[in-house]
Design a protein around this motif. Structure first.
Motif, PDB file in Angstrom:
ATOM      1  N   VAL A  78       6.378  -9.857  -0.741  1.00  0.00           N
ATOM      2  CA  VAL A  78       5.232  -9.646  -1.625  1.00  0.00           C
ATOM      3  C   VAL A  78       4.891  -8.163  -1.614  1.00  0.00           C
ATOM      4  CG1 VAL A  78       2.792 -10.152  -2.046  1.00  0.00           C
ATOM      5  CG2 VAL A  78       4.314 -11.956  -1.210  1.00  0.00           C
ATOM      6  N   LEU A  79       4.763  -7.607  -2.795  1.00  0.00           N
ATOM      7  CA  LEU A  79       4.269  -6.242  -2.957  1.00  0.00           C
ATOM      8  C   LEU A  79       2.911  -6.381  -3.610  1.00  0.00           C
ATOM      9  CD1 LEU A  79       4.575  -3.152  -2.981  1.00  0.00           C
ATOM     10  CD2 LEU A  79       5.679  -3.392  -5.215  1.00  0.00           C
ATOM     11  N   GLY A  80       1.893  -5.884  -2.954  1.00  0.00           N
ATOM     12  CA  GLY A  80       0.562  -6.063  -3.510  1.00  0.00           C
ATOM     13  C   GLY A  80      -0.325  -4.869  -3.275  1.00  0.00           C
ATOM     14  N   THR A  81      -1.398  -4.865  -4.019  1.00  0.00           N
ATOM     15  CA  THR A  81      -2.460  -3.904  -3.768  1.00  0.00           C
ATOM     16  C   THR A  81      -3.646  -4.686  -3.250  1.00  0.00           C
ATOM     17  OG1 THR A  81      -3.292  -4.036  -6.039  1.00  0.00           O
ATOM     18  CG2 THR A  81      -1.681  -2.316  -5.562  1.00  0.00           C
ATOM     19  N   VAL A  82      -4.389  -4.056  -2.361  1.00  0.00           N
ATOM     20  CA  VAL A  82      -5.542  -4.723  -1.775  1.00  0.00           C
ATOM     21  C   VAL A  82      -6.684  -3.714  -1.725  1.00  0.00           C
ATOM     22  CG1 VAL A  82      -4.829  -4.236   0.606  1.00  0.00           C
ATOM     23  CG2 VAL A  82      -6.319  -6.177   0.151  1.00  0.00           C
ATOM     24  N   ALA A  83      -7.874  -4.224  -1.943  1.00  0.00           N
ATOM     25  CA  ALA A  83      -9.055  -3.367  -1.913  1.00  0.00           C
ATOM     26  C   ALA A  83      -9.155  -2.649  -0.576  1.00  0.00           C
ATOM     27  CB  ALA A  83     -10.312  -4.205  -2.160  1.00  0.00           C
ATOM     28  N   ALA A 103      -1.303   2.967   3.304  1.00  0.00           N
ATOM     29  CA  ALA A 103      -2.393   3.656   2.604  1.00  0.00           C
ATOM     30  C   ALA A 103      -1.801   4.664   1.631  1.00  0.00           C
ATOM     31  CB  ALA A 103      -3.311   4.345   3.598  1.00  0.00           C
ATOM     32  N   LEU A 104      -2.263   4.626   0.405  1.00  0.00           N
ATOM     33  CA  LEU A 104      -1.830   5.570  -0.620  1.00  0.00           C
ATOM     34  C   LEU A 104      -2.666   6.835  -0.495  1.00  0.00           C
ATOM     35  CD1 LEU A 104      -0.126   6.063  -3.188  1.00  0.00           C
ATOM     36  CD2 LEU A 104      -2.014   5.073  -4.479  1.00  0.00           C
ATOM     37  N   ARG A 111       6.356   9.893  -3.185  1.00  0.00           N
ATOM     38  CA  ARG A 111       7.547   9.338  -2.538  1.00  0.00           C
ATOM     39  C   ARG A 111       7.469   7.823  -2.313  1.00  0.00           C
ATOM     40  NH1 ARG A 111       4.981  11.604   2.118  1.00  0.00           N
ATOM     41  NH2 ARG A 111       4.711   9.999   3.686  1.00  0.00           N
ATOM     42  N   LEU A 112       6.274   7.252  -2.336  1.00  0.00           N
ATOM     43  CA  LEU A 112       6.134   5.824  -2.041  1.00  0.00           C
ATOM     44  C   LEU A 112       6.909   4.894  -2.982  1.00  0.00           C
ATOM     45  CD1 LEU A 112       2.507   5.173  -0.768  1.00  0.00           C
ATOM     46  CD2 LEU A 112       4.657   4.958   0.469  1.00  0.00           C
ATOM     47  N   PRO A 113       6.931   5.114  -4.285  1.00  0.00           N
ATOM     48  CA  PRO A 113       7.687   4.178  -5.128  1.00  0.00           C
ATOM     49  C   PRO A 113       9.154   4.040  -4.711  1.00  0.00           C
ATOM     50  CG  PRO A 113       6.250   5.511  -6.489  1.00  0.00           C
ATOM     51  CD  PRO A 113       6.191   6.085  -5.096  1.00  0.00           C
ATOM     52  N   ALA A 114       9.824   5.142  -4.428  1.00  0.00           N
ATOM     53  CA  ALA A 114      11.230   5.076  -4.009  1.00  0.00           C
ATOM     54  C   ALA A 114      11.362   4.414  -2.639  1.00  0.00           C
ATOM     55  CB  ALA A 114      11.841   6.471  -3.987  1.00  0.00           C
ATOM     56  N   GLU A 115      10.465   4.732  -1.716  1.00  0.00           N
ATOM     57  CA  GLU A 115      10.527   4.140  -0.381  1.00  0.00           C
ATOM     58  C   GLU A 115      10.305   2.627  -0.426  1.00  0.00           C
ATOM     59  OE1 GLU A 115       7.850   6.094   2.334  1.00  0.00           O
ATOM     60  OE2 GLU A 115       8.800   8.046   2.017  1.00  0.00           O
ATOM     61  N   ILE A 116       9.319   2.205  -1.172  1.00  0.00           N
ATOM     62  CA  ILE A 116       9.018   0.774  -1.258  1.00  0.00           C
ATOM     63  C   ILE A 116      10.140   0.045  -1.984  1.00  0.00           C
ATOM     64  CG2 ILE A 116       7.441  -0.923  -2.264  1.00  0.00           C
ATOM     65  CD1 ILE A 116       5.168   1.114  -1.613  1.00  0.00           C
TER      66      ILE A 116
END
Length: 128
Positions: A78-83, A103-104, A111-116
């Motif tokens: 699961v890839l998600g965003t959380v408050a 944490a973004l 770099r996070l999009p490529a890492e994830i």
């Protein structure tokens, strides 16, 4: 059917009338609930589940909370965003076994999009 089946629904109305409300938004639980259980169901052929987002509005729906809890504890990544802040299921989701909170920040956002993506791809390869 896959969650990306073309269905659309209006989940909130800004400055609308009615309840429940989060700030200036009226949340349309009747529109959210029929979609969330099917869309978040881990099943064969589903490589990943994306939840955008686990927040105050979404957590007003017991059906969403049940479906998200089931997805987060299931076998499908699961890839998600959380408050950032919040109690109840927002806090619970961050503490669930197997959940990693990243944490973004300004420093890591490029770099996070490529890492994830790479991490998800390696998880897909391990499952095959």
């Amino acid at each position: 059917p896959p969650a990306n089946d073309g269905r659309t629904a209006q989940l909130v109305t800004a400055l609308g009338k009615g309840a429940p409300r989060v700030g200036r938004y009226t949340v349309h639980l009747a529109a959210l609930e029929p979609v969330c259980e099917d869309a978040l169901e881990p099943r064969p052929g589903v490589d990943a589940i994306v939840i955008d987002e686990i927040g105050k509005m979404e957590c007003l729906s017991p059906a969403f909370v049940r479906a998200a809890r089931h997805a987060l504890s299931g076998p499908v990544p699961v890839l998600g965003t959380v408050a950032l802040a919040g109690g109840g299921f927002i806090a619970e989701a961050k503490r669930m076994p197997g959940v990693e909170v990243i944490a973004l920040s300004w420093e890591n956002r490029d770099r996070l999009p490529a890492e994830i993506s790479a991490r998800l791809a390696s998880g897909f390869a391990e499952r095959r």
